[in-house]
Design a protein around this motif. Structure first.
Motif, PDB file in Angstrom:
ATOM      1  N   UNK A  89       0.818  -1.206   0.000  1.00 22.08           N
ATOM      2  CA  UNK A  89       0.000   0.000   0.000  1.00 22.08           C
ATOM      3  C   UNK A  89       0.856   1.262   0.000  1.00 22.08           C
ATOM      4  N   UNK A  90       1.876   1.267   0.869  1.00 23.01           N
ATOM      5  CA  UNK A  90       2.678   2.486   1.022  1.00 23.01           C
ATOM      6  C   UNK A  90       3.445   2.820  -0.250  1.00 23.01           C
ATOM      7  N   UNK A  91       3.783   1.783  -0.996  1.00 23.05           N
ATOM      8  CA  UNK A  91       4.581   2.036  -2.187  1.00 23.05           C
ATOM      9  C   UNK A  91       3.736   1.968  -3.442  1.00 23.05           C
ATOM     10  N   UNK A  92       2.465   2.297  -3.292  1.00 20.60           N
ATOM     11  CA  UNK A  92       1.577   2.127  -4.437  1.00 20.60           C
ATOM     12  C   UNK A  92       1.935   3.033  -5.599  1.00 20.60           C
ATOM     13  N   UNK A  93       2.768   4.046  -5.368  1.00 18.68           N
ATOM     14  CA  UNK A  93       3.191   4.904  -6.475  1.00 18.68           C
ATOM     15  C   UNK A  93       4.020   4.137  -7.482  1.00 18.68           C
ATOM     16  N   UNK A  94       4.608   3.075  -7.038  1.00 28.01           N
ATOM     17  CA  UNK A  94       5.415   2.258  -7.953  1.00 28.01           C
ATOM     18  C   UNK A  94       4.499   1.198  -8.557  1.00 28.01           C
ATOM     19  N   UNK A  95       4.555   0.997  -9.881  1.00 26.92           N
ATOM     20  CA  UNK A  95       3.706  -0.043 -10.470  1.00 26.92           C
ATOM     21  C   UNK A  95       4.047  -1.416  -9.897  1.00 26.92           C
TER      22      UNK A  95
END
Lengths: 317, 631
Positions: A149-155
């Protein structure tokens, strides 16, 4: 230095170490297990004159009871907890039971005026170990989801979550394996302190890996490179200074404690030490590389290695 | 901006001062009306240490077996009272090395005599049941001196070896009671088949309260204490006639191999010494260990009560005593329901208990105003269960079912009911001071090594990161003070696992500072001004710190939850210190480091930007631009 292209070296090395550990764990005795788990005997010995605890420890180690827990109960009385000491039974020759041999060894220090032996139940139940393992696994799953969730900016951020957890499990396995191997040569055992150490390794490894991943996330957003591999490699290079510095500073404290501190802490500190090294190693050399492997679908590559090495794109050195 | 920073620094300074104050005073006693706040322990800086880090009390308890019940029935025509039986048997018994507890009449010419099965004076409490030749001798004495017996004298019970389930039950209750009282992290183990070893950390909580007949000067008290090396003891209350003396590690009586007292306990000698200063009105020893001993001494107490409910869900009620207690319960065991297969607890009362139980269930099986009363079951004043009764149960046998019963839970309940059923009194067999399991020498060596390690870290930071390193080092010092103060005030009992958690959190705090320093350095290298480099360093480092710390929090929460639920106190200690440590480190990174760094800006240091970048020429330099040339 290209961390990404050398990934198969790193993965291979890790694999070898873990395999060695697993083999060692399967070959009995898999581990030396401390008396907190197995229960044993408590021997209360009163000497006729005061005996120093250091001397007693040395004598016990010489007699083969180096792992005993010694507590002073006054100047000449000690409570020694160790693995089960058999007493004289009809089957055993007189004077040869484990207890008698231990006591005669102790008499070398001072005459014994009184000794009392009792069986002692395990302090840490088997369930506790099992429950600790379950707790660790549950924590891993939750962390996986959080990172996703926290790294959702990364595909495909679920890959980041998974590889972080894999890196942690890798660290735990390596530490277990090394302890198993070491246990065969030196007197190092799995006890309550070891479990503490493993928990520490868990926390540290996740922390370390996230720092690297965070950099990857940032660089991905800033589009510093064209493909994932370059981004990852660049991110690793950028965080390298920080990773190593943190590790070095913590290592200094641990080494100082190992050298100068008492013998009873060694199990814990050794776990820290191994955990610290593998934690750093896994963050730099394993976790991110697994992302590359995943993205390129290279999971089966080790099995195809014999057949067609030229088929996969070989990155320039 | 400068004003913002000033405010920040003031807050930091204030908190740091509070933390130091909290740590400097070994015990903190705040009593404001109803609010009682007492913190402090016997470790360094007044922290509470677990058993593995400091010594404590070592107590061995022996389960006292119920006495043998000897039944004698005299033939017709014999006229005798209990006192005669007693006077005949006592000399015979004492020749056998025993005593006689009581003799009671239990029917026409029938008596039950209780004979303890512990031979007095034995150091480890030798147990021997009454039997064989001893029994025959007693019988002969009765026949010769009183009259013929209708049947041979028989032993109807007593002296049973406690089952391991019972011992576990008692050990569990002891541990619970000790924990409740606040002496945390005890070590309770079953020893052999009828003894329990209890080790309690922190004998230091003991205090002596001495009240003299008239006013006495403190110096006189100190003088009397000096011969015990306690001339410097803390004596907080300074009223004229009443003193509270902190007396850690009071030496117990020294005994020889036979268990005879060779040297009286230190507290008795202190009492004597104080008595010589002035007549004593009262002298008590109180505090952690003494109270814990007092609690342990009691037996498990199981009570059944009639709960008269005032409303449907029974949140308001009144518990009525019906004189149904553990003694009346014959058996309790975990079982499975015959038809549904679900876990249940089966209980069986004896005849008297069955009768009372039958009356109770007849009453409460019928609702009044649509409200069902319940049976409230208490163990040690704590409510264990409060089931309803579906029907009148007259046979004395019943089972308890519940929607959330698991086989593990019914097993635990059965043990708890059983341990209350057969109250196993325990007596102190042994009591002494014990050293830390780690070894006193190891602890001091480790402390020294710890200081050296920290010093090395500080030095490294200073050399590599220079001014940034200095700021980070200062922030770390404040962090350590804050974290330790919180441990003390929470309070947290530090075991080795707790220390490990703390060390890890220090490592993470260092890491956070290193992250900030590295980011700042990067920004500086990109040519930014010092101020914006620092600000950017923070904002860039923050997501990383936040995410890694949150995942650590998650780990801690899960470990804590599992640990408390499943009784792994080691894991719980680790989780708590790590959680608190990381929380404080986050605060420290945001507030303290930033505050210090911005502070550096207002000093002449700001002009010497070269002092802010790490030593040049280091091998690990990130490339200024990413390589775009991948194939």
């Amino acid at each position: 230095m290209d961390f990404v292209s050398k990934r198969w070296w790193f993965l291979g090395f890790s694999f070898a170490v873990i395999m060695a550990g697993i083999i060692s764990m399967l070959v009995p005795p898999g581990f030396r297990i401390g008396i907190e788990f197995t229960g044993g005997s408590a021997l209360t010995v009163t000497f006729e004159k005061p005996v120093g605890q250091e001397q007693l420890r040395k004598t016990l180690t010489d007699l083969g009871y180096g792992e005993a827990v010694i507590q002073g109960l006054g100047e000449s009385t000690f409570l020694i907890r160790t693995r089960t000491l058999e007493e004289a039974t009809p089957g055993v020759a007189a004077g040869q039971s484990a207890r008698e041999r231990l006591e005669s060894g102790l008499r070398a220090l001072a005459p014994i005026s009184n000794s009392d032996l009792a069986a002692v139940s395990p302090v840490v139940a088997r369930e506790t170990v099992r429950n600790a393992i379950i707790a660790v696994l549950v924590a891993s799953v939750v962390i996986l989801f959080y990172i996703t969730w926290a790294f959702r900016a990364v595909p495909n951020s679920i890959r980041m979550g998974s590889t972080a957890v894999i890196a942690v499990l890798h660290d735990v396995l390596v530490t277990l394996g090394l302890f198993s191997i070491l246990g065969k040569f030196i007197n190092i055992e799995i006890n309550v302190m070891f479990i503490t150490g493993i928990l520490t390794v868990l926390g540290y490894s996740v922390h370390d890996t996230i720092v690297v991943f965070d950099r990857i996330r940032e660089n991905t957003a800033r589009r510093v490179a064209r493909d994932l591999e370059s981004t990852i490699n660049f991110s690793i290079m950028e965080t390298l200074g920080r990773s190593l510095n943190t590790s070095i500073t913590t290592l200094m404290a641990i080494v100082a404690l190992l050298i100068l501190g008492g013998p009873t802490l060694q199990s814990l500190l050794l776990t820290f030490l191994i955990g610290l090294i593998t934690g750093t190693y896994s963050s730099i050399c394993i976790a991110a590389q697994l992302l590359v492997v995943w993205q390129r679908g290279e999971w089966l590559r080790p099995f195809r290695w014999r057949r067609a090495p030229a088929a996969s794109p070989a990155p320039p050195a | 901006m400068a004003k913002g920073n000033l405010r920040r620094l003031i807050i930091v300074g204030f908190l740091a001062a509070l933390a130091v104050a909290a740590l400097v005073f070994p015990t903190i006693n705040v009593e404001a009306g109803a609010l009682k706040f007492r913190r402090g322990g016997t470790g360094p800086l007044g922290l509470r240490l677990g058993l593995d880090l400091q010594g404590g009390a070592h107590l061995v308890y022996q389960a006292v077996r119920p006495p043998n019940s000897l039944r004698v029935t005299f033939a017709e025509g014999v006229e005798v009272k209990a006192e005669r039986v007693t006077s005949v048997l006592q000399p015979v018994l004492s020749r056998q090395g025993r005593t006689l507890d009581s003799a009671a009449e239990r029917g026409v010419r029938s008596f039950v005599v209780q004979v303890p099965c512990l031979k007095p004076g034995g150091r480890t409490g030798q147990v021997s049941a009454l039997q064989g030749a001893d029994l025959a001798t007693l019988e002969r004495a009765l026949r010769e001196q009183i009259g013929p017996l209708t049947e041979p004298a028989r032993i109807t019970g007593g002296c049973e070896t406690p089952t391991s389930a019972q011992m576990e039950g008692v050990a569990g209750i002891i541990e619970r009671r000790i924990n409740e009282f606040g002496v945390t992290e005890p070590s309770v183990q079953v020893l052999g088949n009828d003894r329990i070893l209890v080790q309690l950390p922190g004998v230091g909580d003991t205090e002596i309260r001495a009240t003299f007949e008239g006013p006495v000067a403190v110096e006189a008290v100190r003088g009397a204490l000096a011969q015990f090396d306690r001339g410097n003891a803390r004596i907080p209350q300074k009223e004229s006639a009443s003193f509270t003396i902190q007396a850690p590690s009071l030496k117990p009586a020294r005994r020889d191999a036979q268990g005879n007292v060779v040297e009286p306990a230190e507290q008795d000698r202190i009492k004597e010494a104080l008595g010589k200063v002035a007549p004593l009105k009262s002298f008590t020893v109180g505090g952690g260990i003494e109270e814990a001993k007092r609690l342990i001494g009691q037996t498990a107490h199981l009570v059944f009560k009639h709960r008269a409910c005032k409303n449907g869900p029974c949140t308001q009620y009144e518990d009525i005593d019906i004189k149904l207690e553990g003694d009346d319960l014959a058996r309790a065991f975990g079982d499975r329901h015959q038809t549904t297969g679900l876990p249940i607890v089966s209980i069986e009362f004896n005849s008297e208990g069955g009768r009372i139980f039958g009356e109770l269930t007849s009453r409460i099986a019928q609702p009044h105003d649509g409200i069902f009363d319940r049976i409230a079951i208490f163990l040690d004043e704590e409510e264990l269960l409060a089931p309803v009764a579906r029907q009148a149960i007259l046979g004395g046998r019943a089972f308890i079912e519940g929607p959330d019963f698991t086989s593990e839970r019914v097993r635990t309940l059965a043990i708890q009911l059983e341990s209350g059923r057969l109250p196993i009194p325990v007596t102190v067999l042994e009591e002494r001071d014990v050293d830390a399991t780690l070894g006193a020498d190891a602890l001091s060596k480790s402390l020294v090594a710890g200081y050296i390690g920290l010093g090395a870290v500080f030095l490294f930071m200073l050399l590599y990161y220079r001014v940034l390193g200095l700021m980070a080092g200062g922030a770390l010092v404040v962090y350590t003070a804050l974290a330790l103060a919180i441990f003390k005030l929470f309070p947290v009992t530090l075991t080795l696992a707790g220390v490990a958690g703390f060390i890890l959190s220090v490592g993470m705090a260092v890491d956070a500072n290193v992250l900030i320093a590295e980011r700042t350095k990067e920004e500086l290298r990109r040519g930014r001004s010092l101020l914006s480099a620092i600000e950017l360093g923070f904002s860039r480092a923050w997501p990383s710190i936040r995410d890694s710390n949150v995942s650590t929090f998650i780990t801690c929460l899960i470990l804590w939850w599992f640990g408390t639920r499943l009784g792994a106190s080691l894991v719980v200690g680790f989780a708590i210190t790590l959680f608190l440590g990381v929380a404080v480190s986050m605060f420290s990174a945001i507030f303290v480091t930033r505050g210090f760094l911005l502070l550096a800006l207002v000093t002449p240091l700001r002009r010497a930007t070269n002092l802010f970048t790490p030593v040049p020429g280091q091998a690990l330099e990130a490339p200024a631009r990413p390589p775009f040339r991948r194939s």
